[in-house]
Design an enzyme around this catalytic site. Sequence first.
Site, short mmCIF file in Angstrom:
data_model
loop_
_atom_site.label_atom_id
_atom_site.label_comp_id
_atom_site.label_asym_id
_atom_site.label_seq_id
_atom_site.Cartn_x
_atom_site.Cartn_y
_atom_site.Cartn_z
CD GLU A 47 -2.99 -1.03 2.28
OE1 GLU A 47 -4.17 -1.17 1.94
OE2 GLU A 47 -2.65 -0.82 3.47
CB CYS A 50 3.26 7.61 3.14
SG CYS A 50 3.87 6.33 4.26
CB CYS A 75 7.78 -5.02 7.81
SG CYS A 75 9.13 -4.21 8.70
CB CYS A 108 7.24 -2.77 15.41
SG CYS A 108 8.90 -2.25 14.90
CB CYS A 153 3.75 -1.98 13.05
SG CYS A 153 3.81 -1.44 11.32
N GLY A 168 7.51 -1.89 5.36
CA GLY A 168 8.89 -2.33 5.21
C GLY A 168 9.88 -1.47 5.96
CB SER A 207 10.59 6.53 8.86
OG SER A 207 10.26 6.07 10.16
CB CYS A 226 1.80 6.08 11.46
SG CYS A 226 2.29 7.68 10.93
N1 SAH Z 1 10.13 0.62 9.30
C1 SAH Z 1 10.20 2.03 9.40
C2 SAH Z 1 9.15 2.79 8.63
C3 SAH Z 1 7.72 2.32 8.72
S1 SAH Z 1 6.68 2.79 10.01
C4 SAH Z 1 10.21 2.46 10.85
O1 SAH Z 1 10.13 1.60 11.72
O2 SAH Z 1 10.39 3.64 11.13
C5 SAH Z 1 6.51 4.51 10.14
C6 SAH Z 1 6.21 4.92 11.58
O3 SAH Z 1 4.91 4.49 12.00
C7 SAH Z 1 7.20 4.28 12.54
O4 SAH Z 1 7.63 5.20 13.48
C8 SAH Z 1 6.33 3.21 13.18
O5 SAH Z 1 6.82 2.79 14.40
C9 SAH Z 1 5.00 3.92 13.28
N2 SAH Z 1 3.88 3.01 13.57
C10 SAH Z 1 3.82 1.68 13.36
N3 SAH Z 1 2.65 1.17 13.80
C11 SAH Z 1 1.93 2.21 14.31
C12 SAH Z 1 0.64 2.33 14.88
N4 SAH Z 1 -0.16 1.29 14.99
N5 SAH Z 1 0.24 3.55 15.28
C13 SAH Z 1 1.04 4.63 15.14
N6 SAH Z 1 2.26 4.58 14.57
C14 SAH Z 1 2.72 3.38 14.16
#
Ligand code: SAH
Length: 351
Positions: free
Chosen positions: A89, A102, A109, A113, A116, A158, A190, A332
């Site tokens: 996406e 974005c 990925c 985390c 996410c 990713g 990021s 995000c």
């Molecule tokens: N892999 C990279 C980029 C993708 S995520 C990274 O980790 O930075 C972009 C941002 O969105 C990151 O800071 C990530 O931690 C955040 N993010 C992921 N899941 C989220 C959620 N459920 N709510 C808010 N932010 C989130």
Amino acid sequence: MHLLDPSPEPLTAWLKEHGYPAFRAGQIRKWLFENRAGGFADMTDLPKKLREELAADWMLWTSKVVRHQTAPDGTEKLLLQLADGGRIECVLLRDGDRRSICISTQVGCAMGCVFCASGLDGVDRNLTSGEIIEQMLLLQRLLPSEERLSHIVVMGMGEPLANLDHLLPALDVACSDTGLGISHRRITISTVGLPVPLDRLTALGTAYQLAVSLHAPSDELRTQIVPTNKSTGLADILSAADRYFAASGRRLTFEYVLLAEINDRPEHAHQLAELLQGRTMLLNVIPYNPVAGLPYKTPSGNAINRFRDILIAGGINVKFRQRKGSEIEAACGQLRRSTPVASPEVAKSPA
Ligand code: SAH
């Protein structure tokens, strides 16, 4: 052959082989990046025979727009199906005069985390440079012709630093005057924080904005919610980020997803202020965006304010990220390979 593959040699060689002058490559590029052509037939100042030959040998769009959604705040999200069936996406965001996109760098990925959506099923593969550029052009085509893309955030699905080999050539095209002409300063990468590839970025002397996803002020807590922290650790990430800052002069951004009862307590804010002390940086706090199937909660307004007040009192330059596109799960952390619910709004691929 993918026309959006950024290495210029194959097209130049092909034109020569087919008896066309080299300047045609520049015309084609202009059609793609400036005139937003949807297909070869649009390239009306090319000889008809050349257009037909191009269409026979080259693919312009390798992915199909499977779904196109628009949120009430103007955010638009595309679900793309890649040539091999993989799904990603990408998102267009509108904010005042800003037109930001974005983009994703991987199918899925591997970072895991816990909050996410992108990593719920692990990673399949890296995107090619052409597939990354394709997202930029498909999103640019959603704008009226008088509007231009102004910013790129590499914050989609990713981990960008796990696919630098394909990301960097795509970003070169984004910056180039014959590409999208977007300044390095307006492109943010990021990362979850991978010190080794981050040092590579530093050594290359790139001037992109860097955002490091921190999410916790201590290794103990961070390892619970960002599993890759087990092998990297906060100290190494912060020193790699400091080296990037020293080399690029770009103000660092740290991201912090605020999860109710997990990392939003006063002691976390105090520890965070101490950890980040003395840096030229911005702390971007992102209240958790809900992901279907995950147990986490967005903190209450009170908890958010308390967290912010402690950071401000600690001298930290802090901003709260405005939630955008959450109605269509485009905020995000909400991007995923496919969405379980089918939508009636299926858009056609421009090709
Ligand atoms: N892999 C990279 C980029 C993708 S995520 C990274 O980790 O930075 C972009 C941002 O969105 C990151 O800071 C990530 O931690 C955040 N993010 C992921 N899941 C989220 C959620 N459920 N709510 C808010 N932010 C989130």
